[in-house]
Design an enzyme around this catalytic site. Structure first.
Site, PDB file in Angstrom:
ATOM      1  N   HIS A 167       0.823  -1.211   0.000  1.00 25.87           N
ATOM      2  CA  HIS A 167       0.000   0.000   0.000  1.00 25.87           C
ATOM      3  C   HIS A 167       0.855   1.257   0.000  1.00 25.87           C
ATOM      4  CE1 HIS A 167      -3.998  -1.960   1.370  1.00 25.87           C
ATOM      5  NE2 HIS A 167      -3.997  -1.709   0.090  1.00 25.87           N
ATOM      6  N   ARG A 428       5.607 -10.908  -8.366  1.00 26.51           N
ATOM      7  CA  ARG A 428       5.583  -9.455  -8.211  1.00 26.51           C
ATOM      8  C   ARG A 428       5.041  -9.016  -6.863  1.00 26.51           C
ATOM      9  NH1 ARG A 428       0.808  -6.556  -9.921  1.00 26.51           N
ATOM     10  NH2 ARG A 428      -0.940  -7.905 -10.489  1.00 26.51           N
ATOM     11  N   CYS A 465      -0.849  -0.744 -20.285  1.00 28.51           N
ATOM     12  CA  CYS A 465      -1.668  -0.371 -19.130  1.00 28.51           C
ATOM     13  C   CYS A 465      -1.015  -0.760 -17.812  1.00 28.51           C
ATOM     14  CB  CYS A 465      -3.070  -0.981 -19.220  1.00 28.51           C
ATOM     15  SG  CYS A 465      -3.112  -2.773 -19.103  1.00 28.51           S
TER      16      CYS A 465
END
Length: 535
Positions: A167, A428, A465
């Site tokens: 986050h 990832r 994207c």
């Protein structure tokens, strides 16, 4: 630079003094206080931060954790220790799950810190105050602190912990904060050190020379000037148009993206409708959300991604349980094919919303591997009323089969985050292999080039994207590799727009060729910098 204060110390294990009922009441008040504070911070921050902080507020009131706290107090454990132990137990469970849930473990730890601080009657650890601007260094930064950073004071952020999907990283990108996370040497920095945080190169320069400091200051001034420049379409120096689109996760984020110059939407994530739900939402409720989004972009392209569940986003009604390696399991289109009724409902809702609005709706499937999967999705989408249907290039096999895929798909959009993960075999979500999660790697760029060439041959669009499009220099390289549109977090639009204006298409292609010829990500950056400075 200034360091953030270390977390509160672990509460001692001394036995409970006094009445258990009174201790439970104190804990209840602290939980309510923290939940209310997080909610207010979320309202003040808005956007992605609000969703994060609201999720933290729910953590503070989780009945399972509260039950554990009460049980410990009843057994004679003091209130602070009971809170610490209960939250730590759940935090360890999340950390052990890895992926998206593992990244949320730090959020749970922050909630516990705030509750314990309230019980002690002290302030929770937070961002240090300063009369002058500074670089903030921390082990990690809680979402509640990241969301409300004073950008007139905090010039940049460096954390020891966290991965690309923590986050801290997500909110820093959304707020346009210069940030580098997962810096193992961050603990060696001390208050008062002079550093240069070069997010473009991914390095923190200690003891910089006067020239390095002056260069950093000049680049900062140029970045601020770019952010305040008039909004114009994405364009290279020679007039080549490169539409700049926004990545969005909720319809409520649309207005801010438009204000920042988004020319449309290149990635609309639909997961917000499904996460934390016991079952898939019906057509009517989905249609209402999609219609709200489309109405914000009349006449503009809006690319919506079909539900991308699985891996770090498991859903009980869709994905398989207990997969040993969910990133390589039934996710994206694979999961949707297994529960086709969910995909049919989503496409039906999108088609209905499209029929009642004026946006140019494009819909794409995630996690597509080859032509057979492409044909399945495109045929189904058209059957249900979708006019423009494409696929995401996240799996290397799709890039290798791009010439075949584009005989069926109307377009391809490259998700650089997952394409990098699968090309370099590096999760990832895992901070320990974050160094591999670098879209500058020539292996990744060669796949992008192959997709770009296939798109040009077929006369069809190939967009970006993934987060790679947010890197201004890399964005130019991607255009040189054949990308026809770039989609990114809205905060990056100004920087990318300004960088594009500094290069012609020929120069972008020369930069791309230099990157392709390099042996590593670092070498690709250096090669492109050399070509760029010479042009």
């Amino acid at each position: 630079m200034l360091r953030m204060a270390d977390p509160l110390g672990e509460p001692d294990a001394s036995p409970l003094q006094g009445d258990a009922a009174a201790a439970k009441a104190e804990v209840g008040e602290a939980l309510a206080f923290v939940a209310d504070e997080l909610g207010k911070r979320g309202e003040a921050a808005g956007g992605d931060a609000q969703a994060v902080l609201e999720a933290q507020a729910l953590m503070a009131q989780d009945p399972s954790i509260l039950d554990d706290v009460h049980a410990q107090i009843d057994s004679g454990v003091n209130a602070e220790r009971a809170v610490y132990t209960a939250f730590k137990s759940f935090q360890d469970i999340l950390a052990g799950m890895g992926g998206y849930m593992g990244e949320r473990a730090a959020d749970l730890g922050d909630v516990a810190q705030r509750i314990i601080a309230r019980l002690r009657g002290v302030s929770a650890p937070g961002v240090p105050e300063s009369d002058t601007p500074f670089v903030l260094v921390a082990h990690d930064l809680a979402p509640a602190d990241t969301a409300l950073l004073d950008l007139t004071k905090v010039l940049a952020l460096v954390t020891r912990d966290g991965g690309p999907t923590s986050h801290t990283a997500i909110l820093a990108r959304a707020k346009g904060i210069t940030a580098i996370v997962g810096v193992s040497e961050a603990d060696k920095l001390s208050d008062g050190d002079v550093v240069v945080v070069d997010a473009a190169a991914g390095v923190v320069v200690t003891d910089p020379t006067a020239e390095q400091v002056a260069d950093a200051e000049q680049r900062r001034v140029e970045r601020l000037a770019a952010a305040s420049a008039p909004l114009t379409p994405g364009t290279l120096k020679d007039g080549t148009l490169v539409p700049l689109l926004a990545n969005l996760g909720s319809p409520k984020d649309a207005a801010a993206a438009v204000e920042l110059g988004a020319e449309g939407v290149g990635l609309f994530r639909t997961e917000f409708l499904f996460l934390d739900a016991p079952y898939a939402p019906d057509v009517a409720s989905q249609k209402a959300s999609y219609k709200e989004l489309l109405e914000a972009f009349p006449g503009k392209k809006v690319v919506v991604r079909a539900l991308d569940a699985g891996a770090d986003k498991p859903l009980p009604f869709l994905t398989d349980k207990n997969e040993e390696n969910p990133a390589l399991g039934r996710r994206g289109l694979r999961a949707l094919r297994h529960h086709e009724e969910i995909l049919r409902d989503q496409l039906t809702a999108l088609a209905q919303a499209d029929a009642e609005t004026e946006a140019d709706l494009w819909v794409m499937a995630p996690m597509v591997a080859d032509l057979e999967e492409t044909v399945y999705f495109v045929d189904l989408a058209r059957e249900l009323g979708i006019r423009t249907a494409g696929v995401m290039a996240e799996v290397p096999s799709l890039a290798l089969m791009a010439d075949q895929v584009l005989t069926s798909a109307d377009f391809v959009s490259i998700g650089t985050n997952d394409l990098t993960q699968y090309t370099l075999a590096a999760d990832r979500m895992l901070g320990t292999v974050a160094a591999y999660q670098d879209p500058w790697h020539p292996a990744v760029l060669r796949l992008v080039a192959q997709l770009g060439a296939a798109g040009k041959a077929a006369g069809k669009g190939v967009g970006i994207c993934g987060e790679a499009a947010s890197d201004p220099i890399l964005a130019v390289v991607l255009v040189g590799l054949g990308a026809t549109t770039l989609s990114m977090t809205p905060a990056a639009l100004a920087d990318v727009r300004a960088e594009l204006l500094g290069h012609t298409l020929d120069e972008a292609r020369a930069m791309a060729q230099a990157a392709l010829a390099a042996p590593s990500a670092a070498a690709a950056r250096a090669a492109v910098a050399s070509v760029s400075s010479a042009s």
